[in-house]
Design an enzyme around this catalytic site. Sequence first.
Site, mmCIF file in Angstrom:
data_model
loop_
_atom_site.group_PDB
_atom_site.id
_atom_site.type_symbol
_atom_site.label_atom_id
_atom_site.label_comp_id
_atom_site.label_asym_id
_atom_site.label_seq_id
_atom_site.Cartn_x
_atom_site.Cartn_y
_atom_site.Cartn_z
ATOM 1 N N HIS A 193 0.820 -1.213 0.000
ATOM 2 C CA HIS A 193 0.000 0.000 0.000
ATOM 3 C C HIS A 193 0.853 1.262 0.000
ATOM 4 C CE1 HIS A 193 0.707 0.857 4.332
ATOM 5 N NE2 HIS A 193 0.606 -0.456 4.515
ATOM 6 N N CYS B 139 2.965 -5.056 6.715
ATOM 7 C CA CYS B 139 2.625 -4.841 5.315
ATOM 8 C C CYS B 139 3.789 -4.166 4.585
ATOM 9 C CB CYS B 139 1.362 -3.997 5.195
ATOM 10 S SG CYS B 139 -0.150 -4.906 5.579
#
Length: 544
Positions: A433, A452
């Site tokens: 992301h 992440c």
Amino acid sequence: MPSAFPARFRRLALGLTIATGLWSIAQADQPRTEVTAFDQAIAEAAYAGAAFDEVIGAFYRDRAYRPIWVGDDAAARGRRAALLRALRGAGLHGLPASRYDPEALRAQLASVRTTRDLGLAEVAMSRAFLQYASDVHSGILDPSSIDDYIDRQPARPDGLALLRDISTGDPKDVLAGLAPQSLEYRRLLKERLNLLRIIQAGGWGATVPMRKMEPGDTGPAVIALRDRLVRMGYLRRGLSARYDKALERAVRAFQHDHGLKPDGVAGKGTIAEINVSATERMKSVLVALERERWLGDRGRKYVLVNQPDFTARIIDDGRETFRTRTVIGKNVHDRRSPEFSDEMEHMIINPSWYVPRSIMVKEYLPKLQQNPNAAGHLIITDVRGQQVDRGSMDFTQFTARNFPFDMRQPPGARNALGRVKFMFPNKHNVYMHDTPEKHLFKREVRAYSHGCIRLADPFDFAYALLAEEVGRVDDPVGFFQSTLKTGRETQVDLDRHLPVHIIYRTAFTKPKGGLEFRRDVYGRDAKIWKALQQQGVALPGVQG
């Protein structure tokens, strides 16, 4: 049959009489009903309990116990020679030759006196073949036993199919096709040999004094730095004692190849990496070979995230078509990024951030207990999805175990996920992301996330993925930007799913030759190397 094998072996292999309860290899294609000593020797192995031996038993039963290794025909001799050669060369793949002991196999063949001996030798050859095939194809270690964050399940080859292939095909081709066929694996094999030659020649010479050096400096330390970089191939030999432009360029090139800030200044961090021995670097190469065996087929086009390199790339038919810097998980328990493979399925433009429960109870609940209005950028909702009135809520009554709410950050420029996230649904709840914390990408070591993968250039990554949607998205940039401007959370499914490999490599090759190295940020390669040593993998004895 090689001349080193005694005549009695050749006689046994050529013909054993039915009259003595034995059978003739020369007539082994004819139906027979009696159980021979050769059959019994193979059957013994089949009931030994090992998976390989069960496969071996099934293979020989299917072919009426006809041998493939110990015959005196040209085909058997070719198989035997090819296998022994492959086992002796196991070290070329970073595998321990002692694990297969080709010399013991040769000695066993040479000491055959009875048909039973012959059967046991046949089984031993098949067992060694299957062990080697599994190891060179899928690795000698169980990845999940090394580290909880390594989620790899190497696909072990079908033993029965392998035995059938080696019995009917060209043994050289069958054996050569066992190892990973990826371009990276082949390059690593070549670089391992190059590094071995360097080690055998004495390595890279004397280490460099641990002091900062920069352009314009002179003295013995500069000479030591120059000599070391010459031995490493970054600089032509010279007599200058000055930190000149040529030395500065060499330092920059070294820094680039080792994931360091390429400022041309030999600071302590750079000197520490320069002083790492060639033998120590060999560990990273051998670990990389094992890791590549775990990975299996990468696919023709794929996304590759290398954690220690802090990069995400798109590789298309061996060529890099996109690259961006990344931030990975912080090096603490439950925040390190895992290693696994999956498929990119969709992206979400203008995403909401649904706060993981672990973060809610560990980070936000203590703040809310002190101040109900803390973390005001997050919307708190109950089990019905209704927004909670913070002012009327006593958060001190809740614990990490019974906290009953969800927390969400709506789309926006300050959203923790930025303006786009890329989804490859997986059990780790890890994805890629955007991020508002752009300053982190300027750092050399970028391990700060909750696990992440954050991207420095997420929009360009989105354009590259959308460009694959031929006939559906004619203008990737325009499509993405128009969707972004709506401000609405929008899921964009990808018709063409792209493999995503989140890997961990402290050694990897350069397309035009040579190696790059990175620091073992999570300490995983050290664990793998220790496990490889326990399995018999050894380093060359010369330090350098």
